[in-house]
Write an enzyme that holds these catalytic residues in place. Structure first.
Site, mmCIF file in Angstrom:
data_model
loop_
_atom_site.group_PDB
_atom_site.id
_atom_site.type_symbol
_atom_site.label_atom_id
_atom_site.label_comp_id
_atom_site.label_asym_id
_atom_site.label_seq_id
_atom_site.Cartn_x
_atom_site.Cartn_y
_atom_site.Cartn_z
ATOM 1 N N ARG A 50 -110.678 -40.192 -32.143
ATOM 2 C CA ARG A 50 -111.707 -41.216 -31.928
ATOM 3 C C ARG A 50 -113.002 -40.547 -31.501
ATOM 4 O O ARG A 50 -114.091 -40.912 -31.929
ATOM 5 C CB ARG A 50 -111.247 -42.250 -30.885
ATOM 6 C CG ARG A 50 -112.390 -43.168 -30.434
ATOM 7 C CD ARG A 50 -111.967 -44.481 -29.792
ATOM 8 N NE ARG A 50 -110.792 -44.412 -28.974
ATOM 9 C CZ ARG A 50 -110.722 -43.854 -27.750
ATOM 10 N NH1 ARG A 50 -111.801 -43.306 -27.221
ATOM 11 N NH2 ARG A 50 -109.595 -43.844 -27.097
ATOM 12 N N TYR A 108 -129.299 -59.645 -43.789
ATOM 13 C CA TYR A 108 -127.903 -59.737 -44.232
ATOM 14 C C TYR A 108 -127.145 -60.778 -43.390
ATOM 15 O O TYR A 108 -127.249 -60.783 -42.167
ATOM 16 C CB TYR A 108 -127.237 -58.362 -44.101
ATOM 17 C CG TYR A 108 -125.779 -58.361 -44.483
ATOM 18 C CD1 TYR A 108 -125.391 -58.496 -45.815
ATOM 19 C CD2 TYR A 108 -124.789 -58.244 -43.529
ATOM 20 C CE1 TYR A 108 -124.052 -58.513 -46.170
ATOM 21 C CE2 TYR A 108 -123.447 -58.253 -43.875
ATOM 22 C CZ TYR A 108 -123.089 -58.393 -45.201
ATOM 23 O OH TYR A 108 -121.768 -58.407 -45.544
ATOM 24 N N ASP A 139 -132.103 -51.181 -41.638
ATOM 25 C CA ASP A 139 -130.894 -51.194 -42.456
ATOM 26 C C ASP A 139 -131.328 -50.709 -43.840
ATOM 27 O O ASP A 139 -132.023 -51.417 -44.573
ATOM 28 C CB ASP A 139 -130.319 -52.617 -42.500
ATOM 29 C CG ASP A 139 -129.041 -52.712 -43.337
ATOM 30 O OD1 ASP A 139 -128.863 -51.899 -44.255
ATOM 31 O OD2 ASP A 139 -128.233 -53.624 -43.074
ATOM 32 N N LYS A 157 -121.634 -49.733 -49.833
ATOM 33 C CA LYS A 157 -122.426 -50.070 -51.011
ATOM 34 C C LYS A 157 -122.785 -48.801 -51.792
ATOM 35 O O LYS A 157 -121.906 -48.148 -52.305
ATOM 36 C CB LYS A 157 -123.659 -50.867 -50.583
ATOM 37 C CG LYS A 157 -123.354 -51.983 -49.557
ATOM 38 C CD LYS A 157 -122.497 -53.114 -50.093
ATOM 39 C CE LYS A 157 -121.932 -54.016 -48.991
ATOM 40 N NZ LYS A 157 -122.924 -54.598 -48.091
HETATM 41 C C1 LIG Z 1 -122.840 -55.250 -46.828
HETATM 42 C C2 LIG Z 1 -123.979 -55.102 -45.923
HETATM 43 C C3 LIG Z 1 -123.808 -54.984 -44.539
HETATM 44 C C4 LIG Z 1 -122.424 -55.042 -43.891
HETATM 45 O O1 LIG Z 1 -121.643 -53.925 -44.212
HETATM 46 P P1 LIG Z 1 -120.051 -53.939 -44.333
HETATM 47 O O2 LIG Z 1 -119.752 -52.555 -44.779
HETATM 48 O O3 LIG Z 1 -119.683 -54.988 -45.323
HETATM 49 O O4 LIG Z 1 -119.504 -54.243 -42.982
HETATM 50 C C5 LIG Z 1 -124.918 -54.812 -43.766
HETATM 51 N N1 LIG Z 1 -126.160 -54.771 -44.300
HETATM 52 C C6 LIG Z 1 -126.371 -54.902 -45.615
HETATM 53 C C7 LIG Z 1 -127.758 -54.870 -46.151
HETATM 54 C C8 LIG Z 1 -125.301 -55.079 -46.468
HETATM 55 O O5 LIG Z 1 -125.519 -55.227 -47.786
#
Ligand SMILES: *Cc1c(COP(=O)(O)O)cnc(C)c1O
Length: 380
Positions: A46, A98, A170, A195
């Site tokens: 961890r 998001y 983000d 993604k």
């Molecule tokens: C999918 C997404 C998230 C969340 O991420 P997860 O891996 O699904 O927990 C956060 N911000 C954006 C812009 C996203 O497309």
């Protein structure tokens, strides 16, 4: 090293002991201590794991940060960053952030008295006006999901600096191949690496990169204390995915442009949200702060056409949540990715029921257009 090489050779390049060209998967929870008080630098996975560490070093280099941290999902990464704040603090967030980020703030952190203020972060005057003594950070996504609004990262970071608060970006939609917010003044970069960074729709993961030692110590403490770490195998998959980031993003960019132009010419479509169009309000900022327009396009199907039939008619393009994979994915934000946002806020910001979001993959664009042609036909 240029980014096309860094994605392959950055971080920890292979394994020194064996000469293996890939970082091994250290599938271990704990480590032998050779004597009392003597360890190898690893005590418990961890706290630290060599495979995860290789990924953390890689993302930090790609984002020009001080340190990187890998989490079990994008939401775990976002949650870790929000726990930097205390009861009474507020965060300014973009108005079409998001859905999951909004949900964790609205349904979980609100209970701990960490608040949020929604602002149109493309409007700098509005952001400035929203700042008071309780505001401790500005949290942005650019482009936003799904409406592709563009926020000027440097201008936001300047405002944040003037007020001694943090800028959090983000960067999921752009990836460090197209945009590096820390070089524009941001303090913290977050990724849903699920993604584009992973790129193959086969791993759920999140990353955080910070720009100072002080923030690194705080996030390291939070990561170890709250424990939402990324597993060794998933860390390996992400390192593997990132190796092809440059070639994938080039194709996403090219296909994105082709498909955006195609959609813009369709009579069934009333609006296309794509920051690569010269008449997009964010075109100039996007062109200045990023090296491309990415592969996400949203569009509105005119009333009188059946968007449900449209979405149900694809053979090649996958109807489903998520984005950023090699395969094209299409979704319905109002009922899927953004269902957590109250209907009246959705309407107000433009996430209408006939809005469609398309994550253009790296297939042949002629095949994608053929699939779209058939779906438009079915929508009549
Ligand atoms: C999918 C997404 C998230 C969340 O991420 P997860 O891996 O699904 O927990 C956060 N911000 C954006 C812009 C996203 O497309």
């Amino acid at each position: 090293m240029k980014i096309e090489s860094l994605v392959i050779h950055g971080g920890i390049d292979g394994d020194e002991r064996t000469g293996a060209v890939n970082v091994p998967i250290f599938q271990t929870s704990t480590y032998k201590q050779s004597a009392f008080g003597v360890n190898s630098g690893y005590e418990y996975s961890r706290t630290g794991n060599p495979t995860r560490e290789a990924l953390e070093k890689l993302i930090s280099e790609l984002e020009h940060g001080y340190a990187g941290f890998a989490f079990a999902s994008g939401m775990a990464a976002i949650t870790a960053v929000i726990t930097l704040f205390k009861a009474g603090d507020k965060i300014i967030i973009s108005n079409n952030i998001y859905g999951g980020t909004f949900r964790v703030l609205d349904k979980i952190f609100k209970n701990f008295n960490i608040g949020y203020i929604i602002a149109d972060t493309t409007n700098l005057a509005e952001v400035k006006k929203s700042i008071d003594k309780t505001v401790k950070a500005i949290y942005i996504e650019t482009p936003t999901n799904p409406l592709m609004d563009i926020t000027d990262i440097k201008a936001i970071a300047d405002i944040a600096n003037d007020n001694d608060i943090l800028t959090i970006v983000d960067n999921t939609f752009m990836t460090p191949y197209l945009q590096t917010p820390i070089t524009l003044g941001a303090d913290i970069v977050i990724h849903s690496a699920t993604k584009y960074l992973g790129g193959h729709s086969d791993v759920v993961s999140g990353l955080v990169v910070v720009n100072t030692e002080n923030l690194a110590e705080k996030i390291r403490f939070i990561q170890n204390s709250t424990g939402g770490v990324l597993a060794p195998f998933d860390s390996f998959l992400l390192i593997r995915g990132i190796k092809t980031l440059a070639v994938r993003m080039d194709r996403h960019n090219a296909n994105g442009e082709t498909i955006a132009k195609y959609l813009n010419d369709r009579e069934e479509v009333s609006k296309v949200y794509y920051p690569g169009f010269h008449d997009h309000p964010g075109y100039e900022v996007q062109t200045r702060q990023a090296n491309g327009y990415g592969g996400i396009i949203s569009f509105v199907i005119k009333n009188g056409y059946d968007y449900k039939k449209f979405l149900s008619s694809f053979k090649l393009i996958t109807f489903g949540e998520s984005l950023g994979g090699v395969e094209s994915l299409i979704c319905h934000p109002a009922s899927m990715t953004h269902a957590a946002i109250p209907a009246e806020i959705r309407q107000k910001v433009g996430i209408v029921d006939n809005l469609i979001r398309l994550s253009v993959g790296i297939e042949n664009s002629d095949d994608l257009i053929e699939d779209l042609v058939a779906a438009f036909k079915a929508s009549k």
